[in-house]
Design a protein around this motif. Sequence first.
Motif, PDB file in Angstrom:
ATOM      1  N   SER A  47       0.846  -1.206   0.000  1.00  0.00           N
ATOM      2  CA  SER A  47       0.000   0.000   0.000  1.00  0.00           C
ATOM      3  C   SER A  47       0.875   1.248   0.000  1.00  0.00           C
ATOM      4  O   SER A  47       2.074   1.177   0.240  1.00  0.00           O
ATOM      5  N   SER A  48       0.258   2.369  -0.201  1.00  0.00           N
ATOM      6  CA  SER A  48       0.943   3.646   0.015  1.00  0.00           C
ATOM      7  C   SER A  48       0.855   3.986   1.504  1.00  0.00           C
ATOM      8  O   SER A  48       0.314   3.211   2.303  1.00  0.00           O
ATOM      9  N   GLY A  49       1.327   5.171   1.861  1.00  0.00           N
ATOM     10  CA  GLY A  49       1.251   5.595   3.257  1.00  0.00           C
ATOM     11  C   GLY A  49      -0.186   5.738   3.730  1.00  0.00           C
ATOM     12  O   GLY A  49      -0.504   5.447   4.889  1.00  0.00           O
ATOM     13  N   THR A  50      -1.057   6.164   2.849  1.00  0.00           N
ATOM     14  CA  THR A  50      -2.469   6.331   3.223  1.00  0.00           C
ATOM     15  C   THR A  50      -3.065   4.994   3.663  1.00  0.00           C
ATOM     16  O   THR A  50      -3.851   4.929   4.615  1.00  0.00           O
ATOM     17  N   GLY A  51      -2.677   3.932   2.988  1.00  0.00           N
ATOM     18  CA  GLY A  51      -3.133   2.603   3.391  1.00  0.00           C
ATOM     19  C   GLY A  51      -2.646   2.273   4.794  1.00  0.00           C
ATOM     20  O   GLY A  51      -3.396   1.719   5.613  1.00  0.00           O
ATOM     21  N   GLU A 127       6.146  16.516   9.570  1.00  0.00           N
ATOM     22  CA  GLU A 127       5.063  17.014   8.685  1.00  0.00           C
ATOM     23  C   GLU A 127       5.708  17.439   7.370  1.00  0.00           C
ATOM     24  O   GLU A 127       6.405  18.456   7.292  1.00  0.00           O
ATOM     25  N   THR A 128       5.470  16.622   6.343  1.00  0.00           N
ATOM     26  CA  THR A 128       6.152  16.817   5.059  1.00  0.00           C
ATOM     27  C   THR A 128       5.731  18.107   4.361  1.00  0.00           C
ATOM     28  O   THR A 128       6.459  18.610   3.507  1.00  0.00           O
ATOM     29  N   SER A 129       4.575  18.635   4.720  1.00  0.00           N
ATOM     30  CA  SER A 129       4.121  19.855   4.050  1.00  0.00           C
ATOM     31  C   SER A 129       4.802  21.102   4.599  1.00  0.00           C
ATOM     32  O   SER A 129       4.752  22.158   3.967  1.00  0.00           O
ATOM     33  N   GLN A 180       8.466   5.185   0.210  1.00  0.00           N
ATOM     34  CA  GLN A 180       8.947   6.034  -0.892  1.00  0.00           C
ATOM     35  C   GLN A 180       9.775   7.236  -0.466  1.00  0.00           C
ATOM     36  O   GLN A 180      10.032   8.110  -1.282  1.00  0.00           O
ATOM     37  N   LYS A 181      10.200   7.271   0.790  1.00  0.00           N
ATOM     38  CA  LYS A 181      10.982   8.457   1.187  1.00  0.00           C
ATOM     39  C   LYS A 181      12.376   8.018   1.652  1.00  0.00           C
ATOM     40  O   LYS A 181      13.187   7.618   0.817  1.00  0.00           O
ATOM     41  N   GLY A 182      12.662   8.073   2.949  1.00  0.00           N
ATOM     42  CA  GLY A 182      14.010   7.734   3.408  1.00  0.00           C
ATOM     43  C   GLY A 182      14.410   6.288   3.131  1.00  0.00           C
ATOM     44  O   GLY A 182      15.593   5.946   3.188  1.00  0.00           O
TER      45      GLY A 182
HETATM   46  N1  PLP Z   1       2.018  11.090   5.841  1.00  0.00           N
HETATM   47  C1  PLP Z   1       3.050  11.858   5.457  1.00  0.00           C
HETATM   48  C2  PLP Z   1       3.893  12.513   6.508  1.00  0.00           C
HETATM   49  C3  PLP Z   1       3.331  12.002   4.096  1.00  0.00           C
HETATM   50  O1  PLP Z   1       4.372  12.771   3.709  1.00  0.00           O
HETATM   51  C4  PLP Z   1       2.519  11.355   3.143  1.00  0.00           C
HETATM   52  C5  PLP Z   1       2.787  11.486   1.714  1.00  0.00           C
HETATM   53  O2  PLP Z   1       3.671  12.179   1.273  1.00  0.00           O
HETATM   54  C6  PLP Z   1       1.449  10.594   3.603  1.00  0.00           C
HETATM   55  C7  PLP Z   1       1.236  10.471   4.950  1.00  0.00           C
HETATM   56  C8  PLP Z   1       0.529   9.909   2.640  1.00  0.00           C
HETATM   57  O3  PLP Z   1       1.214   8.867   2.063  1.00  0.00           O
HETATM   58  P1  PLP Z   1       0.877   8.354   0.577  1.00  0.00           P
HETATM   59  O4  PLP Z   1       0.866   9.543  -0.308  1.00  0.00           O
HETATM   60  O5  PLP Z   1       2.019   7.406   0.323  1.00  0.00           O
HETATM   61  O6  PLP Z   1      -0.418   7.652   0.632  1.00  0.00           O
END
Ligand code: PLP
Length: 398
Positions: A47-51, A127-129, A180-182
């Motif tokens: 899954s992605s992070g959302t999963g 917080e990636t944003s 997908q990051k570090g």
């Molecule tokens: N949490 C953080 C801190 C993120 O940076 C991201 C995505 O960049 C997510 C959650 C969501 O992950 P994804 O986009 O892989 O579903």
Amino acid sequence: VPDRVRRALSRPVIDHRGPEFSTLALDVLSGLKRLLGTAQPVAIYPSSGTGAWEAALANTLVPGETVLLCRNGHFATLWGALAERYGLRVERLEGDWRRPPDPDEVEKILRLDDAGAIKAVLLIHNETSTGVTADVCAVRRAVDAARHGALLLVDVISSLGSTWCEHDGWGADVTIGASQKGLMLPPGIGVNVIGPRALERSRAIRCRSGYWAWEAYVEANATGFFPYTPATSLLFGLQEALAMLREEGLDNVFDRHWRHASATRRAVEAWGLEVFCEDEAAFSPSLTAVLVPGTPGADELRRAALEQLNMPLGVGFGEFADRIFRIGHLGDLNDLMLCGVLAGVELSLARSGMAFNRGGVQAALDHLSHWSTVGSVARPSKQSAANSAAPKSPVQRE
Ligand code: PLP
């Protein structure tokens, strides 16, 4: 994604019910546990992070229950929206996006929750944003000080592999990661570290999801298998990425990230722009968000970098759209690559017509060349919530 990892990703797929797979899975699981600072079970989802966010919620909460969300950025906002879709009531602790969540506010809210309605605290470590990190130990201590039984769910999606993530030391109940990051992988792997209280809760509520259910993972993983078809190719890549991190040594990996983060900040200051994070103790190891003064906005700079240099810079979200851009300095990056990125930003600043001072790259070079003498100062170290006078075991109210 480094070459070594890409080659591993292209290995022939093996039978995920066979003995070769179990050797791979056991190796990857133990490597991930080391990286996440835990002896607890770890679930690896395709899954992605959302999963991985959803897995943490689906295993610990039932629709109608309440969670406390520390909302200090865009990804926290998205996690809150996901929780609401799942039917949870989300109490938002609204924070200043330029600073980390305030543990005292968490404690205050939990102290007022006499009935124990809040079942979990949702916290983003990095917080990636915004490029702001939270003090996870301080939030753990806040929950304990309030003598509240809420679980602590921590997202390390953009800090994992870039700084210390210490599930056990932090006293987190669930730690949530992604590939997908570090970890230097393509997207496609989501991770949950499952603390004992969280696992107990998952059993007690009889988690209704078949896909995310931890119990099946914990059982199958014990012998190196997965409850359903895993993302085998990504596991090959993960094995290689973990080997690369081990070979470099985590201290060195994290030192390198910190060196790049601090050199980037030197460049930003020299350009006369503002590092978005206002709290020195909360600077991100993996990215730096930069606030620009006015017109042209950040998107003009990002456009110039992308169109002329093929260099993508991160976008600003919410009210900071067009006001910030983000420089990623995580994963498979060395000093030379970082200098290339900073030179690209300086060139794009000039071409976009933005007001700035020259010399950011030089400031970064100066910093990098003196790193061996300044590097040991103020770099992040392993943290543990247990060094606290606060009560260690939260009172269970359920
Ligand atoms: N949490 C953080 C801190 C993120 O940076 C991201 C995505 O960049 C997510 C959650 C969501 O992950 P994804 O986009 O892989 O579903």
